[in-house]
Design a protein around this motif. Structure first.
Motif, PDB file in Angstrom:
ATOM      1  N   LEU B   6       5.349   8.409 -13.272  1.00  0.00           N
ATOM      2  CA  LEU B   6       6.350   7.904 -12.627  1.00  0.00           C
ATOM      3  C   LEU B   6       6.916   8.522 -11.416  1.00  0.00           C
ATOM      4  N   TYR B   7       6.978   7.851 -10.376  1.00  0.00           N
ATOM      5  CA  TYR B   7       7.203   8.454  -8.952  1.00  0.00           C
ATOM      6  C   TYR B   7       8.229   7.860  -8.303  1.00  0.00           C
ATOM      7  N   SER B   8       9.148   8.582  -7.765  1.00  0.00           N
ATOM      8  CA  SER B   8      10.157   8.202  -6.741  1.00  0.00           C
ATOM      9  C   SER B   8       9.980   8.818  -5.275  1.00  0.00           C
ATOM     10  N   SER B  13       9.351  14.527  -8.703  1.00  0.00           N
ATOM     11  CA  SER B  13       8.171  13.832  -9.582  1.00  0.00           C
ATOM     12  C   SER B  13       6.900  14.317  -8.777  1.00  0.00           C
ATOM     13  N   SER B  14       7.348  14.765  -7.239  1.00  0.00           N
ATOM     14  CA  SER B  14       6.082  15.144  -6.619  1.00  0.00           C
ATOM     15  C   SER B  14       5.413  16.715  -7.058  1.00  0.00           C
ATOM     16  N   VAL B  27      -4.338  11.593 -11.108  1.00  0.00           N
ATOM     17  CA  VAL B  27      -2.957  11.241 -11.242  1.00  0.00           C
ATOM     18  C   VAL B  27      -2.856   9.882 -10.431  1.00  0.00           C
ATOM     19  N   LYS B  28      -2.337   8.986 -11.152  1.00  0.00           N
ATOM     20  CA  LYS B  28      -1.943   7.573 -10.529  1.00  0.00           C
ATOM     21  C   LYS B  28      -0.377   7.619 -10.325  1.00  0.00           C
ATOM     22  N   LEU B  29       0.256   7.382  -9.288  1.00  0.00           N
ATOM     23  CA  LEU B  29       1.544   7.549  -9.275  1.00  0.00           C
ATOM     24  C   LEU B  29       2.109   6.020  -9.110  1.00  0.00           C
ATOM     25  N   ILE B  30       3.116   5.909  -9.835  1.00  0.00           N
ATOM     26  CA  ILE B  30       3.791   4.444 -10.294  1.00  0.00           C
ATOM     27  C   ILE B  30       5.242   4.569  -9.972  1.00  0.00           C
ATOM     28  N   THR B  31       5.482   3.600  -9.041  1.00  0.00           N
ATOM     29  CA  THR B  31       6.984   3.364  -8.601  1.00  0.00           C
ATOM     30  C   THR B  31       7.438   2.093  -9.226  1.00  0.00           C
ATOM     31  N   ILE B  32       8.754   2.209  -9.646  1.00  0.00           N
ATOM     32  CA  ILE B  32       9.256   0.999 -10.212  1.00  0.00           C
ATOM     33  C   ILE B  32      10.055   0.458  -9.339  1.00  0.00           C
ATOM     34  N   SER B  33       9.918  -1.007  -9.284  1.00  0.00           N
ATOM     35  CA  SER B  33      10.774  -1.832  -8.584  1.00  0.00           C
ATOM     36  C   SER B  33      11.319  -2.985  -9.142  1.00  0.00           C
ATOM     37  N   PHE B  34      12.580  -3.452  -8.817  1.00  0.00           N
ATOM     38  CA  PHE B  34      12.892  -4.810  -9.421  1.00  0.00           C
ATOM     39  C   PHE B  34      12.731  -5.874  -8.421  1.00  0.00           C
ATOM     40  N   GLY B  35      12.127  -5.879  -7.323  1.00  0.00           N
ATOM     41  CA  GLY B  35      11.711  -6.856  -6.357  1.00  0.00           C
ATOM     42  C   GLY B  35      13.034  -7.194  -5.634  1.00  0.00           C
ATOM     43  N   ILE B  36      13.994  -6.293  -5.571  1.00  0.00           N
ATOM     44  CA  ILE B  36      15.260  -6.823  -4.906  1.00  0.00           C
ATOM     45  C   ILE B  36      15.271  -6.020  -3.670  1.00  0.00           C
ATOM     46  N   LEU B  37      14.980  -4.712  -3.522  1.00  0.00           N
ATOM     47  CA  LEU B  37      14.705  -4.402  -1.984  1.00  0.00           C
ATOM     48  C   LEU B  37      13.269  -3.772  -2.040  1.00  0.00           C
ATOM     49  N   TYR B  42       9.334   3.926   0.522  1.00  0.00           N
ATOM     50  CA  TYR B  42       9.473   5.383   0.792  1.00  0.00           C
ATOM     51  C   TYR B  42       8.672   6.351  -0.176  1.00  0.00           C
ATOM     52  N   ALA B  43       8.395   5.831  -1.371  1.00  0.00           N
ATOM     53  CA  ALA B  43       7.603   6.424  -2.399  1.00  0.00           C
ATOM     54  C   ALA B  43       5.889   6.227  -1.862  1.00  0.00           C
ATOM     55  N   ARG B  44       5.804   5.205  -1.463  1.00  0.00           N
ATOM     56  CA  ARG B  44       4.309   4.920  -1.413  1.00  0.00           C
ATOM     57  C   ARG B  44       4.167   5.735   0.009  1.00  0.00           C
ATOM     58  N   ASP B  45       4.888   6.001   0.782  1.00  0.00           N
ATOM     59  CA  ASP B  45       4.668   6.462   2.052  1.00  0.00           C
ATOM     60  C   ASP B  45       4.521   8.117   1.846  1.00  0.00           C
ATOM     61  N   THR B  46       5.288   8.727   0.844  1.00  0.00           N
ATOM     62  CA  THR B  46       5.263  10.115   0.469  1.00  0.00           C
ATOM     63  C   THR B  46       3.699  10.204  -0.170  1.00  0.00           C
ATOM     64  N   ALA B  47       3.500   9.199  -1.329  1.00  0.00           N
ATOM     65  CA  ALA B  47       2.480   9.356  -1.940  1.00  0.00           C
ATOM     66  C   ALA B  47       1.010   9.256  -1.098  1.00  0.00           C
ATOM     67  N   GLU B  48       1.062   8.819   0.114  1.00  0.00           N
ATOM     68  CA  GLU B  48       0.037   8.626   0.885  1.00  0.00           C
ATOM     69  C   GLU B  48      -0.036   9.884   1.845  1.00  0.00           C
ATOM     70  N   ARG B  49       1.275  10.526   1.912  1.00  0.00           N
ATOM     71  CA  ARG B  49       1.202  11.682   2.881  1.00  0.00           C
ATOM     72  C   ARG B  49       0.615  12.725   2.111  1.00  0.00           C
ATOM     73  N   LEU B  50       0.944  12.806   0.771  1.00  0.00           N
ATOM     74  CA  LEU B  50       0.468  13.662  -0.294  1.00  0.00           C
ATOM     75  C   LEU B  50      -1.061  13.626  -0.755  1.00  0.00           C
ATOM     76  N   GLY B  51      -1.603  12.343  -0.543  1.00  0.00           N
ATOM     77  CA  GLY B  51      -2.884  11.937  -0.866  1.00  0.00           C
ATOM     78  C   GLY B  51      -3.201  11.391  -2.334  1.00  0.00           C
ATOM     79  N   PHE B  52      -2.036  11.030  -2.978  1.00  0.00           N
ATOM     80  CA  PHE B  52      -2.352  10.556  -4.136  1.00  0.00           C
ATOM     81  C   PHE B  52      -2.581   8.833  -4.108  1.00  0.00           C
TER      82      PHE B  52
END
Lengths: 199, 199
Positions: B6-8, B13-14, B27-37, B42-52
């Motif tokens: 679970l990743y924020s 979490s990093s 490791v597969k990072l999973i970010t929760i969303s309720f589809g509202i926003l 932001y988590a995707r962006d950080t995950a990419e910068r870190l290479g996950f």
């Protein structure tokens, strides 16, 4: 970043030591002895096979005497093992900025509940690291099996360097059969080496 | 050995994700969303910068609605955050053999007490790994500072991908000021990248 890590040669304390190296720490393994037996040599032997620096730390015989009386009073070793472990942590806390052990989430004894862990950190101004605390049985099993060659035997028969061995010996000296106090068929482990070189 | 984590995008979490890789997990990072926003970005962006590897997991909006009512009833977000976190863990537990999060020894919420952690493992037949559970404040701080470039801001101002953001948004939609419910001056962190490439 040096850590002093309480070490028995068993799989939990060996796995914790490996995790600490993976996090970038320089790990010094510390085995407790009361100077009665030389069973610390089994931990030294395993430490050497794994390639870790190792030191024996002698605690006062008085501490073991107190622990033996706790065993006799309670007819059970839990309080005594906890008592020795806390004294051991306090002693290494005087020697280092970071201390560590191999206690697990599912352990009952020895185990420091959170307020007690914080108290240790505050009283000695150390960081107390428990690499296995967040891991369950399955995770510890899979990591251990990947890493180590392990020997598992009943406590009475295993050549090992944990507190229990000298405690059992002292009870016998006092004419008390440790089998009346320690649980029957209690299996323990000793690490014999890496499956393949890891540090 | 794959773990769904679970990743924020925050430092806890990093750091946990990095520790898992150091232990040999994929490791597969999973970010929760309720589809509202779309703050999961932001988590995707950080995950990419870190290479996950990174995936967004959508939970039902109903779960967020229930959480909002908990906030309103309690005038405090703790129960709601705990509720969402447990639903999130249960959802990823359906998808993997090993699940993980960045909860810490000193956290109060979200946090699974030991019986609850074991129940999660038993109900879904998973291993639940919490790499930070055995680390105190000092240790987490020194590891984080060595590893990451971190941005720290008040929760209201930080662009981040944790549950709080959509929860605050839904409260606002219901005409409730989140500042009446969430603690004031609550600082949170977002990781911006590695100090030097680590995975």
């Amino acid at each position: 970043m040096q850590v002093y890590h309480l070490y028995s040669g068993g799989k939990d304390s060996s796995l914790s030591a490996w995790i600490l190296t993976r996090l970038g720490y320089e790990v010094k393994l510390i085995t407790i002895s009361f100077g009665i037996l030389d069973n610390w040599k089994y931990a030294r032997d395993t430490a050497e096979r794994l390639g870790f620096e190792h030191q024996v730390l002698y605690l006062p015989r008085d501490t073991l005497e107190k622990a033996a009386y706790m065993c006799i009073e309670d007819r059970h070793p839990n309080k005594a093992i906890q008592f020795i472990h806390e004294r051991a942590l306090e002693e290494i806390a005087k020697m280092a900025d970071r201390i560590s052990d191999g206690t697990r989430r599912d352990d009952r004894v020895p185990f420091l509940e959170l307020p007690r862990a914080r108290s240790l950190e505050d009283r000695f101004d150390v960081a107390y690291i428990r690499p296995l605390l967040g891991l369950g049985y399955k995770t510890i099993k899979e990591l251990t099996e990947n890493l180590f060659i392990v020997e598992i035997r009943e406590s009475e028969k295993l050549e090992k360097a944990d507190y229990e061995v000298e405690l059992r010996h002292l009870l016998r000296e006092k004419g008390i059969d440790p089998l009346e106090i320690f649980p029957k068929r209690h299996y323990q482990s000793r690490v014999l080496g890496w499956r393949e070189k890891r540090i």
